[in-house]
Each structure stands twice: as C-alpha cells, then as structure tokens.
Design a protein around this motif. Structure first.
Motif, short mmCIF file in Angstrom:
data_model
loop_
_atom_site.label_atom_id
_atom_site.label_comp_id
_atom_site.label_asym_id
_atom_site.label_seq_id
_atom_site.Cartn_x
_atom_site.Cartn_y
_atom_site.Cartn_z
N ARG A 46 0.86 -1.20 0.00
CA ARG A 46 0.00 0.00 0.00
C ARG A 46 0.88 1.24 0.00
NH1 ARG A 46 -5.56 -0.36 0.77
NH2 ARG A 46 -5.35 1.81 0.12
N SER A 47 1.53 1.48 -1.12
CA SER A 47 2.44 2.62 -1.21
C SER A 47 1.70 3.96 -1.12
CB SER A 47 3.24 2.56 -2.51
OG SER A 47 2.37 2.57 -3.64
N ASP A 48 0.36 3.90 -1.21
CA ASP A 48 -0.44 5.12 -1.08
C ASP A 48 -0.65 5.50 0.38
OD1 ASP A 48 -1.96 2.70 -0.94
OD2 ASP A 48 -3.81 3.87 -1.01
N LEU A 49 -0.19 4.66 1.30
CA LEU A 49 -0.36 4.92 2.73
C LEU A 49 1.02 5.11 3.37
CD1 LEU A 49 -3.08 2.22 3.53
CD2 LEU A 49 -3.42 4.64 2.95
N PRO A 50 1.49 6.36 3.48
CA PRO A 50 2.85 6.60 3.96
C PRO A 50 3.02 6.58 5.47
CG PRO A 50 1.84 8.68 3.33
CD PRO A 50 0.84 7.59 2.99
N TRP A 51 1.94 6.31 6.21
CA TRP A 51 2.00 6.34 7.67
C TRP A 51 1.42 5.06 8.26
CZ3 TRP A 51 4.67 10.33 9.56
CH2 TRP A 51 4.77 11.49 8.78
N VAL A 52 2.02 4.63 9.37
CA VAL A 52 1.55 3.45 10.10
C VAL A 52 1.30 3.83 11.55
CG1 VAL A 52 2.22 1.18 11.00
CG2 VAL A 52 2.67 1.75 8.60
N ILE A 53 0.14 3.44 12.05
CA ILE A 53 -0.20 3.59 13.46
C ILE A 53 -0.04 2.22 14.12
CG2 ILE A 53 -2.01 4.20 15.13
CD1 ILE A 53 -1.25 6.57 13.41
N SER A 54 0.67 2.16 15.21
CA SER A 54 0.84 0.89 15.93
C SER A 54 0.09 0.91 17.25
CB SER A 54 2.32 0.60 16.18
OG SER A 54 2.90 1.60 17.01
N VAL A 55 -0.56 -0.21 17.54
CA VAL A 55 -1.33 -0.37 18.78
C VAL A 55 -1.13 -1.80 19.29
CG1 VAL A 55 -3.64 -0.42 19.81
CG2 VAL A 55 -3.08 1.31 18.11
N PRO A 56 -0.80 -1.99 20.56
CA PRO A 56 -0.68 -3.36 21.08
C PRO A 56 -2.03 -4.07 21.10
CG PRO A 56 0.40 -1.77 22.52
CD PRO A 56 -0.42 -0.98 21.55
N GLY A 57 -1.98 -5.37 20.97
CA GLY A 57 -3.21 -6.16 20.95
C GLY A 57 -3.86 -6.33 22.29
N ASP A 58 -3.28 -5.75 23.34
CA ASP A 58 -3.85 -5.86 24.69
C ASP A 58 -4.36 -4.53 25.21
OD1 ASP A 58 -1.48 -4.52 25.11
OD2 ASP A 58 -0.67 -5.92 26.58
N SER A 59 -4.68 -3.60 24.30
CA SER A 59 -5.15 -2.26 24.69
C SER A 59 -6.56 -2.05 24.16
CB SER A 59 -4.21 -1.18 24.15
OG SER A 59 -2.91 -1.33 24.68
#
Length: 217
Positions: free
Chosen positions: A92-105
């Motif tokens: 997905r080169s059209d998405l230049p940003w990544v949000i990270s979230v732990p799976g326990d939140s």
C-alpha cells in the motif's frame, strides 16, 4: 478517518505474564481482546493488519493480513513495527503512515489517529506517540514508512528500546486524560482482564472520551 494511514495491531509478543499463548485472543466481556482493539481502530483508518508470528490461521476469523516479524527470536515491538512499515511499502504505497497499537489495549481512544498526526504536524517531527497520566506509551505511535530503513539498521545493530530510537529522529506526544479511565490501559496479566471488564458498561459502551467530550461507542 485518516485516509493516508494504516494501523497495525502488535500481536507478536510472548505474553509471559499472561501465562503464554496469544494474549489478544483472551476473552474480555465475552469477546477476544483483539476484537475490542479492532472495533476501536476500524473507524480511524482504511487498512488494518496484524503483526503476529507462527500460524496465521488462528487469526483467520478477522480476515486481515497477518504480517510476521522479519527478525528471529521475538526481538520486541520494534520488529513488529518494521514488519508493518515494510508491508505498507510493498502493498500500500499510497499509505505513507503506520499507526501501531498493542493487541492488549482494548480502550484506545477513537481520536487516536487524528491526534497523533496533529501532534506530529504541530511539532514538525516525523514521529508521535501517546501520553497519559504523565506516562508515554511508546508502542502506541505514529511511524512514517520512509524511516523503515533507518529502523532496520537500528534493529540490526541491536536496538530494542522504542523510545531511545524515536528520540534520535524527533517525536511528539499527544496527551489524553487518564480519568475517568486511562484509554491506554493494557491487560498484561489475567487479573487485568477482570479489571478491564469492570471498566466496560453492560451495554458494551466504555467511558473513554473521544476528544470531543462525547462518550465513545
């Protein structure tokens, strides 16, 4: 919704304090932790992926791409973040940003993505992470895909601490109130699941504010 970002749920940890296994698959109010996290993220981004190691079939019910760490021996959340950055660049080169979230939140705020971006833009830096009650939450962050090679090199050199790496590149902090409930509560141990369930109202509505003063769904 922020149309230029994807979100990754970090589900690749060993969950030692939870007794091992897949922590995001533990039940909270009758549903997997992961289901709660995804419900909070879906309205905020156009694409969701999971970072997890081992057989991806155990997450098949959610129909999401499962991206494993590219490094062996479970080196921590930075490896999962790098895996998501690489996936975004390739798929997905059209998405230049990544949000990270732990799976326990399971209680992350519904304005997480927009406020992380706003903090980054206001500070003029490439990275942002969440803050509540005076405490930063480094795995809950905003990452530019453009920094993936720098992150790869840092991991190859032995870096494992998120905040030490982000400090080198410039990071902003977006702050949320911790009352009535800290939106970044995470379930590390079995007793935390009981505590989290007590925070959820019977109708499945939690008291986290979305930044507008309204109670989030």
């Amino acid at each position: 919704m922020r149309a230029d970002s994807l979100a990754v749920v970090l589900a690749g940890g060993l969950a030692r304090r939870m007794g091992g296994g897949d922590k995001p698959l533990r039940l909270l109010a009758g549903r997997p932790l992961l289901a709660h996290v995804l419900d909070r993220l879906r309205p905020q981004v156009p694409v969701l992926v999971l970072n997890a190691n081992g057989d991806p079939a155990r997450f098949a019910a959610w129909g999401l791409p499962v991206v494993p760490d590219g490094l062996p021996d479970h080196p921590g959340p930075l490896a999962g973040i790098l895996a998501a950055l690489d996936w975004a660049a390739a798929q997905r080169s059209d998405l230049p940003w990544v949000i990270s979230v732990p799976g326990d939140s399971p209680l992350i705020p519904l304005d997480l993505v927009t406020r992380l971006h706003a903090a980054r833009e206001a500070a003029g830096v490439p990275l942002a992470c969440a803050l509540s009650a005076g405490q930063t939450h480094p795995p809950i962050g905003l990452w530019p895909v453009a920094l993936r090679q720098a992150l790869r090199e840092a991991l190859a050199a032995g870096e494992r601490k998120i905040d030490r790496w982000t400090a080198r590149h410039g990071i902003a902090h977006a702050e949320w109130p911790a009352l009535p409930v800290d939106p970044f509560f995470n379930a590390n141990a079995p007793e935390d699941l009981a505590a989290a369930e007590a925070l959820l109202q019977p109708a499945g509505v939690d008291p986290i504010q979305d930044g507008t003063g309204r109670s989030s769904p």
